[in-house]
Enzyme design. Structure first.
Site, short mmCIF file in Angstrom:
data_model
loop_
_atom_site.label_atom_id
_atom_site.label_comp_id
_atom_site.label_asym_id
_atom_site.label_seq_id
_atom_site.Cartn_x
_atom_site.Cartn_y
_atom_site.Cartn_z
N CYS A 18 1.26 1.03 -2.46
CA CYS A 18 2.49 1.79 -2.27
C CYS A 18 2.29 3.28 -2.48
CB CYS A 18 3.56 1.33 -3.23
SG CYS A 18 3.94 -0.41 -3.09
N GLY A 44 0.65 2.06 2.31
CA GLY A 44 1.47 0.88 2.55
C GLY A 44 2.17 1.03 3.88
N ASN A 119 4.95 2.76 -7.77
CA ASN A 119 3.60 2.44 -7.29
C ASN A 119 2.81 1.89 -8.47
OD1 ASN A 119 0.67 4.46 -6.52
ND2 ASN A 119 1.05 2.33 -6.05
N GLY A 120 2.26 0.71 -8.29
CA GLY A 120 1.50 0.09 -9.37
C GLY A 120 1.85 -1.38 -9.45
N TYR A 259 -11.74 4.25 -1.89
CA TYR A 259 -11.12 3.80 -0.64
C TYR A 259 -9.67 4.22 -0.46
CZ TYR A 259 -8.81 0.64 2.64
OH TYR A 259 -8.06 0.14 3.66
#
Ligand code: AMP
Length: 487
Positions: A18, A44, A119-120, A259
């Site tokens: 996200c 995302g 996010n997480g 990445y």
């Protein structure tokens, strides 16, 4: 992160990538959020949402699909008015329950409206959710982010900020989140700072974003990273910074450098592209091979391949061309489609590869599907030798902090040695970067085994938090006892 799809308790995949973005005190806030989310689309791609506040009421819009296809400038201006807005872009398994898990989440609380984008991944969300349900809370999604809202709603603290601190103190795992109340925009990073979050500024309007590339797109300036464990409270009178949680040694996710983050972003003082080139150079120093050309698996392998080629003194060639109009192969739902996806996405350039000894560089091997197909393609195009070099250590463990990885048993490196993997993907040689090589690339002398400087659990299995929702279950088998949610 992702979700446990309703009605599908056996789904064993974890989906949780996200990006978050928020802007405060800016006329027509929502179009800026749309642009910010567009820059964060790589974090995302399956759904996105925006919540705005117009001084009187909140407006919510959430869609499946790419932000550029679903939020048009006109619809955003008409339906999301206001001078403050937050947004979220996520990967999700969609399906029946998909939209109800799309963030930001919004609720009218006793202290006023509150929207949150996260996010997480919260590793005790399911445990907390069960406890809340026993006390009468009703959940409308399977997202761990909704758990945060409920904890805020049920906190005994009086003031909004104290309620939020109270709520977040109950959580373990990774959270970089942006919240919006009628008077405040709040940004918080968990004490380990596992996911990124930055503060920016657009002509006096504060911005919170997952990555700096989302500031660049709207011409905003980078102010600073939000620190691990920091909460910034943004109001019309300015920006207050507090550290309400017990301090811990930070453990930023090293895979963001490998990445996940965009190469043009700067995270914690490091440029992601530059780090990826350094990773490639380390890889060349550790495992150089006599070859004619260095070819990246595009796009993820490109910066590391440049670094490898420069260090090895070999020509860098685009021997594989990527079609950009196909989604990431990794996130296709079934193995058969994933296989198809790789064929749709990459094509080998025979003119470059024929008769050549090729060093192929990619960032990681997850299931091994991509490498297997790409290697076959490069051989079919006439390469005389194929030497695969991977710009990270073997991915042996699942991520529980917000990166989409399959269960451990599906990770090739969790069930095969490097030699077995080389046989499986049919290369003449295979080498991964060492964990210390990766640490050197991110400008640390080596990994401190007693106090690692980063979260590297996907490579080492060393998880920096407890994993309460997994306790008593076999992490190899049931990683989705975890609630989905943020991403
Ligand atoms: P696989 O085919 O399963 O081995 O996937 C490896 C490919 O997926 C590599 O080319 C990576 O760039 C990419 N990859 C690795 N991790 C992720 C992730 N969390 N989300 C999407 N793609 C990924």
């Amino acid at each position: 992160m992702g979700e446990t799809p309703f009605g599908d308790p056996d789904d064993d995949t974890l989906h949780e990538e996200c990006g978050v973005f928020g802007i405060f005190n800016r006329a027509d806030a929502a179009p800026f959020v749309t642009l910010g989310l567009h820059a964060l689309q790589h974090r995302g791609q399956e759904a996105a949402g925006i919540v705005s506040f117009d001084g009187t009421q909140f407006h919510v819009e959430r869609h499946s699909g790419h932000i550029g296809d679903t939020f048009t400038k006109q619809s955003v201006l008409e339906r999301l008015p206001g001078t403050a807005a937050i947004g979220h872009t996520r990967y999700s398994t969609s399906g029946g329950g998909g939209l109800r898990n799309v963030q930001p989440f919004f609720a009218e609380l006793s202290v006023g409206g509150f929207a949150v984008a996260h996010n997480g991944n919260i590793t005790n969300a399911m445990t907390v959710q069960r406890e809340l349900q026993r006390r009468g809370s009703i959940f409308s999604s399977t997202s761990d982010t909704e758990t945060i809202l409920h904890l805020v709603a049920t906190s005994a603290a009086r003031m909004f900020t104290d309620k939020l601190i109270d709520a977040l103190s109950r959580l373990e795992g990774a959270f970089s989140l942006v919240g919006l109340s009628p008077k405040k925009m709040v940004g918080v990073r968990d004490p380990l700072g596992i996911r990124p979050l930055v503060l920016g500024d657009l002509e006096g309007s504060p911005i919170l974003a997952s990555e700096t590339c989302a500031l660049d797109i709207i011409g905003a300036t980078f102010v600073r990273d939000i620190a691990p464990g920091e909460m910034v409270i943004i109001t019309e009178s300015g920006i207050e910074s507090i550290f309400p949680f017990q301090a811990r040694r930070p453990r930023f996710c090293i895979f963001e450098y490998v990445y996940f983050a965009r190469p043009d972003s700067n995270i914690e003082g490091r440029n992601v592209y530059e780090i990826r080139k350094r990773i490639g150079a380390e890889l060349a120093r550790e495992s150089q091979e006599a070859a004619d050309i260095v070819v990246p698996v595009p796009d993820s392998g490109v910066p590391a391949a440049i670094g490898y080629a420069q260090e090895a003194g070999l020509p860098f060639e685009l021997g594989i061309i990527r079609n950009h109009y196909v989604g990431r192969t990794f996130i296709q739902p079934t193995d058969s489609i994933r296989h198809m996806g790789v064929k749709l996405k990459h094509n080998a350039n025979r003119a470059i590869l024929e008769g050549r000894r090729v060093v192929l560089v990619d960032d990681s091997i997850v299931r091994g599907t991509t490498s297997q197909k790409i290697v076959q393609m490069v051989r079919d195009a006439g390469a005389s030798e194929v030497h695969m070099r991977i710009a990270s250590p073997p991915t042996r463990s699942s991520c529980f902090y917000g990166v989409d990885t399959p269960e451990k048993a599906k990770l090739l490196a969790s069930r095969m040695s490097v030699e077995e993997m080389a046989d499986f993907i049919k290369v003449d040689s295979l080498a991964f970067l060492s964990i210390d090589g990766l640490y050197r690339a991110v400008k640390e002398p080596s990994r401190n085994p007693l106090q690692p400087q980063f979260c590297d659990a996907c490579f080492t299995g060393d998880y920096p938090t407890s994993l309460t929702d997994l306790e008593g279950s076999d992490t190899n088998v049931r990683q989705l006892s975890l609630l989905g949610g943020a991403g």
